[in-house]
Design a protein around this motif. Sequence first.
Motif, PDB file in Angstrom:
ATOM      1  N   ILE A  43      -1.771   4.355  -7.603  1.00  0.00           N
ATOM      2  CA  ILE A  43      -2.172   3.177  -6.831  1.00  0.00           C
ATOM      3  C   ILE A  43      -3.573   3.421  -6.288  1.00  0.00           C
ATOM      4  O   ILE A  43      -3.908   4.538  -5.900  1.00  0.00           O
ATOM      5  N   ARG A  44      -4.411   2.392  -6.350  1.00  0.00           N
ATOM      6  CA  ARG A  44      -5.744   2.494  -5.748  1.00  0.00           C
ATOM      7  C   ARG A  44      -5.806   1.530  -4.582  1.00  0.00           C
ATOM      8  O   ARG A  44      -5.505   0.338  -4.716  1.00  0.00           O
ATOM      9  N   LEU A  45      -6.160   2.057  -3.440  1.00  0.00           N
ATOM     10  CA  LEU A  45      -6.292   1.233  -2.249  1.00  0.00           C
ATOM     11  C   LEU A  45      -7.737   0.769  -2.137  1.00  0.00           C
ATOM     12  O   LEU A  45      -8.654   1.592  -2.007  1.00  0.00           O
ATOM     13  N   ILE A  46      -7.929  -0.540  -2.223  1.00  0.00           N
ATOM     14  CA  ILE A  46      -9.263  -1.128  -2.144  1.00  0.00           C
ATOM     15  C   ILE A  46      -9.375  -1.897  -0.834  1.00  0.00           C
ATOM     16  O   ILE A  46      -8.640  -2.855  -0.599  1.00  0.00           O
ATOM     17  N   GLN A  47     -10.265  -1.431   0.028  1.00  0.00           N
ATOM     18  CA  GLN A  47     -10.411  -2.060   1.333  1.00  0.00           C
ATOM     19  C   GLN A  47     -11.202  -3.353   1.215  1.00  0.00           C
ATOM     20  O   GLN A  47     -12.244  -3.418   0.565  1.00  0.00           O
ATOM     21  N   LYS A  94      -9.286   5.775   1.301  1.00  0.00           N
ATOM     22  CA  LYS A  94      -8.517   7.012   1.124  1.00  0.00           C
ATOM     23  C   LYS A  94      -7.644   7.345   2.334  1.00  0.00           C
ATOM     24  O   LYS A  94      -6.891   8.309   2.301  1.00  0.00           O
ATOM     25  N   GLY A  95      -7.736   6.557   3.396  1.00  0.00           N
ATOM     26  CA  GLY A  95      -7.037   6.898   4.627  1.00  0.00           C
ATOM     27  C   GLY A  95      -5.650   6.299   4.718  1.00  0.00           C
ATOM     28  O   GLY A  95      -5.056   5.851   3.735  1.00  0.00           O
ATOM     29  N   ASP A  96      -5.124   6.282   5.940  1.00  0.00           N
ATOM     30  CA  ASP A  96      -3.810   5.729   6.244  1.00  0.00           C
ATOM     31  C   ASP A  96      -3.912   4.203   6.268  1.00  0.00           C
ATOM     32  O   ASP A  96      -4.691   3.653   7.055  1.00  0.00           O
ATOM     33  N   PRO A  97      -3.129   3.496   5.441  1.00  0.00           N
ATOM     34  CA  PRO A  97      -3.213   2.025   5.433  1.00  0.00           C
ATOM     35  C   PRO A  97      -2.872   1.390   6.778  1.00  0.00           C
ATOM     36  O   PRO A  97      -3.255   0.252   7.038  1.00  0.00           O
ATOM     37  N   ASN A  98      -2.163   2.135   7.633  1.00  0.00           N
ATOM     38  CA  ASN A  98      -1.867   1.614   8.970  1.00  0.00           C
ATOM     39  C   ASN A  98      -3.109   1.574   9.855  1.00  0.00           C
ATOM     40  O   ASN A  98      -3.117   0.876  10.876  1.00  0.00           O
ATOM     41  N   GLN A  99      -4.125   2.334   9.498  1.00  0.00           N
ATOM     42  CA  GLN A  99      -5.289   2.522  10.378  1.00  0.00           C
ATOM     43  C   GLN A  99      -6.576   1.903   9.827  1.00  0.00           C
ATOM     44  O   GLN A  99      -7.653   2.204  10.320  1.00  0.00           O
ATOM     45  N   VAL A 100      -6.477   1.041   8.833  1.00  0.00           N
ATOM     46  CA  VAL A 100      -7.685   0.510   8.209  1.00  0.00           C
ATOM     47  C   VAL A 100      -8.468  -0.364   9.192  1.00  0.00           C
ATOM     48  O   VAL A 100      -7.903  -1.190   9.903  1.00  0.00           O
ATOM     49  N   PRO A 141       0.803  -1.228   0.000  1.00  0.00           N
ATOM     50  CA  PRO A 141       0.000   0.000   0.000  1.00  0.00           C
ATOM     51  C   PRO A 141       0.836   1.278   0.000  1.00  0.00           C
ATOM     52  O   PRO A 141       0.335   2.341  -0.318  1.00  0.00           O
ATOM     53  N   TRP A 142       2.111   1.161   0.368  1.00  0.00           N
ATOM     54  CA  TRP A 142       2.982   2.330   0.449  1.00  0.00           C
ATOM     55  C   TRP A 142       3.921   2.434  -0.763  1.00  0.00           C
ATOM     56  O   TRP A 142       4.876   3.201  -0.742  1.00  0.00           O
ATOM     57  N   VAL A 143       3.668   1.642  -1.823  1.00  0.00           N
ATOM     58  CA  VAL A 143       4.605   1.595  -2.948  1.00  0.00           C
ATOM     59  C   VAL A 143       4.799   2.961  -3.599  1.00  0.00           C
ATOM     60  O   VAL A 143       5.928   3.390  -3.868  1.00  0.00           O
ATOM     61  N   ALA A 144       3.723   3.675  -3.854  1.00  0.00           N
ATOM     62  CA  ALA A 144       3.834   4.998  -4.485  1.00  0.00           C
ATOM     63  C   ALA A 144       4.362   6.027  -3.491  1.00  0.00           C
ATOM     64  O   ALA A 144       5.183   6.885  -3.844  1.00  0.00           O
TER      65      ALA A 144
END
Length: 506
Positions: A229-233, A279-285, A211-214
Motif C-alpha cells: 500500500i502506498r500512502l499518498i498525502q 510514511k508516518g502514522d495515518p492518525n497523525q497526518v 490506510p490501515w488495510v495492510a
Amino acid sequence: MNTQHPIYDMVVIGGGINGAGIACDAAGRGLSVLLCEKDDLASHTSSASSKLIHGGLRYLEHKEFRLVREALAEREVLLKKAPHIIRPMRFIMPHEPHLRPAWLIRTGLFFYDHLGKREQLASSNPVEFSDADSPLKSNITKGFEYSDCTVDDARLVILNAIQARELGADIFTHTCCISAQQEHGHWQVQLENEQGVQIVHAKVLVNAAGPWVAEFIQKSLKKKSPYGIRLIQGSHIIVPRLYTGDKAFIMQNDDQRIVFAIPYLNKYTLIGTTDCEYKGDPNQVEISQQEIDYLLDVSNDHFKVQLSSSDIVASYSGVRPLCDDESDNPAAVTRDYTLALSDEEEGFAPLLSIFGGKLTTYRKLAEAAMMSLKPFFPQMTKAWTEHAVLPGAENFKFIDYLVAEIQGRLKGVDADIAYRWAQAYGTRIWQLLDGTTKMQDLGQYFGHGLYAQEIDYLVEQEWAKSSEDILKRRTKLYLQFTEVETVELELYLASLHARRAQGDAA
C-alpha cells in the motif's frame, strides 16, 4: 463453536466510504452485516477529499480509461441517488499553452464528454476571459469549461451507514477490531470499545480499513498482505471566498499536476490537493509548510487576489491508501481499486481486502466486492443500489422546493438554516424536526443555526458523540464556532450521553 456469540454473514472492518458502501450493498441483498469503525464514520480519508464526484480528467493522461469511464457513469447514478448532497458544478480550466497544448485539452474533454453516459450534466466548451470581469490574472485570456459534481463527502458515508442500518446491519463506531482468527470455518472476531471486549463470528471478513488495510492483515490477522500500500498525502486549505460565482477552477501547474479552487459553504474557497508520499502514522497526518506554500503559489499564479498564510481559515489533510503499482510519481499512482480475496483451502472462511478506490466509484467497488463473494452466499439477492436513493432523497424534488417547504412549516426559520438543513438532510429533515412548528421549540441554541433538537437527532440517529463529529463531519459548522461555543456544545453532549446511559441502565 461457542454459540452464544452472534454469527454474521459478514463483518466489515472500516467505516469509510468503501466499508459503508459494502455494508449497505450487502445488507440490501439479505445478508446479516456488522460494520465496525475504530473512530467516527468518515473520520479519516473519506472526509479529507476535494469534495468532488468526478470522472478524473487528469487520469486520462495516465491512460486509466476504465476508471474514468466508470467514474463518469457513476456521476449520473450518484446525482440521482443523493441530489441533496451531490450537485452539478461547472469547472473552468485556464489555458496555459506552455503546460498543455489546446489540442490535447480539447481531445481530453472530448473523451470526458463521451466516455461515460451523460444525461444531466452539460458538455464542455471553450471560454474567453475579459480582464474586467475575470478573477484570473490578465495574462490568462482563454480556457475550457466542463461539468463534474460536488459532494458532502462525510455525509455520503453517513447516509450509506444509515441505509445499511435500516436494512438490518449493525453499525459500531469507536469500536476497534483487535484480532480475528479462523475457527471451525468461521472468523472469530474480537471487538473492543468503551463497553469492553465482544466476540462475534463471521462467515466472511471484509477488510476495508483504508490506510490501515495492510497493517490490519499483518498485525490483527498475522498474515502476509497480498499487495503493498502506498500512502499518498493530500492536503487542502480553506480561505475566504476568492471570487464570486458558483464555478470551480482547475489550475495547471508546472509539475504537470492540477489544483482545484472550489466554492465552499457559500463563504469560502477550498484549494487543493497535494500529492506527497506519506510514511508516518495515518492518525497523525497534518498539512506541511511545503504543501501550504505549494497551494498558495498555485493560487497566486492564477488569481488576481493574492493569498498568504494569514488568509488560511482552516486546513485538512488525509492519506489516500493506493495499491502500490511501483510508480515513481505519487500523482501517477493508480486511483483504481483492487479487491484481494484470500485464496484459502477448503473449509476456511474468506477474507476480502480492499486496496485503493476513490469516492466517486465506491458504489461500483461495493458491487464488485459482492460479486466476488457471491460463491459464498448463493442465496443473496441481485444488485440493487444503482436505482435506490439514499436517505433524504426520498420524494426529493430540488433544494429550493424543500427550503420553501421548511420555511412554510417552521415559523421564523432563517433561510440560511433552512438551506443547510435541506442540503444536509434532504427530506429526512422532517424526522429531525419531528413535527416542530416553531423555532423556540427546537431547544437550547448553540449559535450559527445549531439547536439542541438537531444535536439530539445526530446523536440518536447518526452516531455523533463529540463536538468534532457534529461540527466537522455532519454540519460543517466548525469553521464558524468559537472555542467557547464548542466547549458549551461539549458540555451539552456530556450531559446528553449521561442521560442516555442512565436510560440504557434502567
